[in-house]
Design an enzyme around this catalytic site. Structure first.
Site, PDB file in Angstrom:
ATOM      1  CE1 TYR A 165      -5.413  40.293  25.693  1.00  0.00           C
ATOM      2  CE2 TYR A 165      -3.912  38.420  25.631  1.00  0.00           C
ATOM      3  CZ  TYR A 165      -4.183  39.753  25.371  1.00  0.00           C
ATOM      4  OH  TYR A 165      -3.234  40.534  24.785  1.00  0.00           O
ATOM      5  CG  HIS A 212       2.460  41.454  17.129  1.00  0.00           C
ATOM      6  ND1 HIS A 212       1.134  41.712  16.880  1.00  0.00           N
ATOM      7  CD2 HIS A 212       2.733  42.021  18.333  1.00  0.00           C
ATOM      8  CE1 HIS A 212       0.621  42.392  17.891  1.00  0.00           C
ATOM      9  NE2 HIS A 212       1.578  42.603  18.788  1.00  0.00           N
ATOM     10  CG  ASN A 230       1.594  35.848  25.104  1.00  0.00           C
ATOM     11  OD1 ASN A 230       0.632  35.562  25.792  1.00  0.00           O
ATOM     12  ND2 ASN A 230       2.420  36.823  25.438  1.00  0.00           N
ATOM     13  N   GLY A 261      -3.994  43.167  24.015  1.00  0.00           N
ATOM     14  CA  GLY A 261      -3.381  44.298  24.690  1.00  0.00           C
ATOM     15  C   GLY A 261      -4.404  45.331  25.113  1.00  0.00           C
ATOM     16  NE  ARG A 289      49.156  34.721  44.467  1.00  0.00           N
ATOM     17  CZ  ARG A 289      48.941  35.656  45.401  1.00  0.00           C
ATOM     18  NH1 ARG A 289      48.291  35.355  46.517  1.00  0.00           N
ATOM     19  NH2 ARG A 289      49.377  36.881  45.226  1.00  0.00           N
TER      20      ARG A 289
END
Length: 535
Positions: A60, A90, A202, A67, A308
């Protein structure tokens, strides 16, 4: 530690980095390098990967599209073009730029992830990223664009773009063309080979890098909140009983609660104002006959929760930050891109790039820091309300009341920011499908980290108002000589920055000055320099 800090060199090994280490790299100027072991792992992984590609095994993003276009086969001869186009397409971030420190944290986080040795990048790429840290070549990274699912694709692409000589880098907070900076330094852009563009973008390193800085700074903010609280307790002559060790170490041993209670005991050591339980009988007897029995019982015996329940509430904030530290440390030392390569194993095509663990952790940080701000504003309110402040004048007016309003206006930004903080997040459940529905469940982890950063900054203002009011309460009560060493150091630091308020004046500058000091950790360092060690 992953970052071996000898004072002159910081070495990444990809296996044991902590958020504290990352903060040192992002904020410091130590020389950076990659360990020989990490370089050897990278070389071995790269060799194995290239053998796989040579056998025409489909990989891939190496011999395929990305994608939804995974079904499209790409000829191996197009390796440089494929990786370069991915980075260019990108590099689509928008909005304001991350600060130089934040961008350095992201570069360092990505370097350490790749140094783990399963991403099949060449050692030359690791060397180039270390060189950028050393040379102060800091990518200009827009804040908006990451979905935190297939990694922080947009922000990390802006890092990758500078490695190939494109995009912009930061110089004095402004963006400058990368190519011109590299030419000035005599540095040639690096050509991306098989998988390297994908490996760079990625992953979760933007949300992780920013998250580390936020959490480390948040822990400093918690310590400063404890310092401010101690000053308030002394100014209001509060009880030391809620911090008794046995009530925490034995009765309810949450780590954060134990640590906060211990810090509170340390901070009020030597105080002549904080009241021990053994003094209650005498104090209550002294109050008889003046119509204040009920009031005094509340003041000395059972303070309101904002005074407190400090170990329980602030301690829970601490525990949230400790949890986030653990998650961030795991992520810093993870191979979080896709695909991954393991010797003798089938290629791992998975989803380690998904940011859900960090998104959840940072949303939890946002919630916890919001409550820290709530607690601070409530203490401020007690000091300003004459019915709750143990006899202090309304709004801590030191001049003529009525003619002067004192801290009445200063409370408003603190109250407003408490409300604003409550409107922020969570982002981790805001999944919106994208990328042709390939990314159909996304984490929005970088938004979670940005949200936490926003609340952190708002809290600096909320705490600044409380600290200014606490110092004013000391002044109007005349109790300065009773302060313990830690509170006296904090009080003196405030007075070095801002004078007491006698007659009304322009207050915005005072608040901004103290908020900036808190953001820089100056109050914490002042107390530590006075010899007070906090957890």
């Amino acid at each position: 530690m992953t970052v071996t800090d000898t004072g002159t060199r910081v070495c990444f090994d990809g296996t044991s980095m902590s958020p504290t280490d990352l903060r040192r790299v992002a904020e410091g100027a130590a020389e950076c390098g990659v360990t020989p072991e990490a370089m050897a792992r990278a070389a071995s992984s790269r060799k194995m990967f290239e053998e796989v590609v040579a056998r025409d095994v489909p990989v891939y993003g190496v011999t395929t599209g990305y994608g939804e276009m995974i079904y499209m086969i790409v000829d191996p001869s197009k390796e440089v073009e494929l990786q370069t186009n991915l980075v260019r397409s990108h590099s689509a971030g928008a909005g304001p730029l991350f600060s130089e420190t934040e961008a350095r944290a992201m570069v360092a986080a990505r370097l350490n992830a790749l140094a783990k040795g399963h991403s099949a990048v060449r050692p030359e790429l690791l060397e180039r990223m270390a060189l950028y840290l050393n040379e102060g070549i800091t990518p200009a990274i827009p804040e908006i664009g990451s979905l935190g699912a297939s990694g922080d694709l947009a922000p990390l692409s802006h890092i990758a773009g500078t490695i190939i000589g494109e995009g912009y880098v930061l110089r004095d907070g402004e963006r400058v063309d990368t190519g011109s900076v590299l030419r000035q330094r005599g540095i040639d852009p690096l050509e991306l080979r098989f998988k390297e563009g994908l490996a760079l973008i990625n992953g979760t390193s933007a949300m992780t890098g920013l998250g580390c800085l936020v959490v480390e700074r948040a822990l400093d903010q918690v310590r400063q909140a404890e310092i401010v609280t101690a000053l308030v307790i002394e100014a209001l002559q509060g009880s030391t009983s809620p911090f008794q060790a046995e009530g925490h170490d034995v009765a309810r041993p949450h780590r954060g609660q134990i640590d906060t209670a211990a810090n509170m005991r340390t901070l009020i050591t030597g105080s002549g104002l904080a009241v021990e339980h053994s003094d209650l009988r005498r104090l209550l007897q002294e109050s008889k006959g003046v119509g204040q029995d009920v009031h005094r019982t509340e003041v000395y015996l059972q303070k309101a929760y904002s005074l407190r329940a400090i170990p329980q509430v602030v301690g829970a904030v601490r525990d949230t930050l400790y949890h986030a530290q653990e998650k961030l440390a795991v992520e810093l030392n993870s191979a979080n891109d896709n695909p991954l390569f393991f010797e003798g194993r089938e290629i791992f095509h998975g989803a380690n790039f998904h940011g859900q663990p960090i998104a959840f952790a940072m949303d939890f940080v946002t919630i916890a820091l919001t409550q820290l701000g709530v607690l601070s504003e409530r203490r401020t309110n007690r000091m300003l309300n004459r019915h709750l402040s143990d006899g202090l004048p309304e709004f801590l007016v030191q001049g003529d009341p009525g003619l002067n309003s004192g801290f009445a206006g200063a409370q408003y930004p603190a109250t407003a920011l408490v409300a604003e903080n409550r409107t922020i997040g969570p982002a981790s459940i805001q999944s919106v499908p994208s990328n042709g529905d390939n990314q159909d469940v996304v984490s929005m982890g970088l938004i979670s980290a940005r949200n936490a950063r926003r609340v952190l900054g708002n809290n600096d203002i909320i705490l600044a108002v409380e600290l200014l009011a606490a110092a004013q309460a000391v002044d109007v009560s005349g109790r300065i000589d009773g302060l313990g060493p830690a509170s006296r150091a904090a009080y003196d630091k405030v007075r070095d920055l801002v004078p007491p308020l006698h007659d009304d004046r322009y207050m915005a500058d005072d608040i901004e000055t103290v908020a900036t000091a808190l953001a820089r950790g100056e109050i914490l360092r002042t107390v530590e320099d006075a010899g007070v060690a906090l957890r």
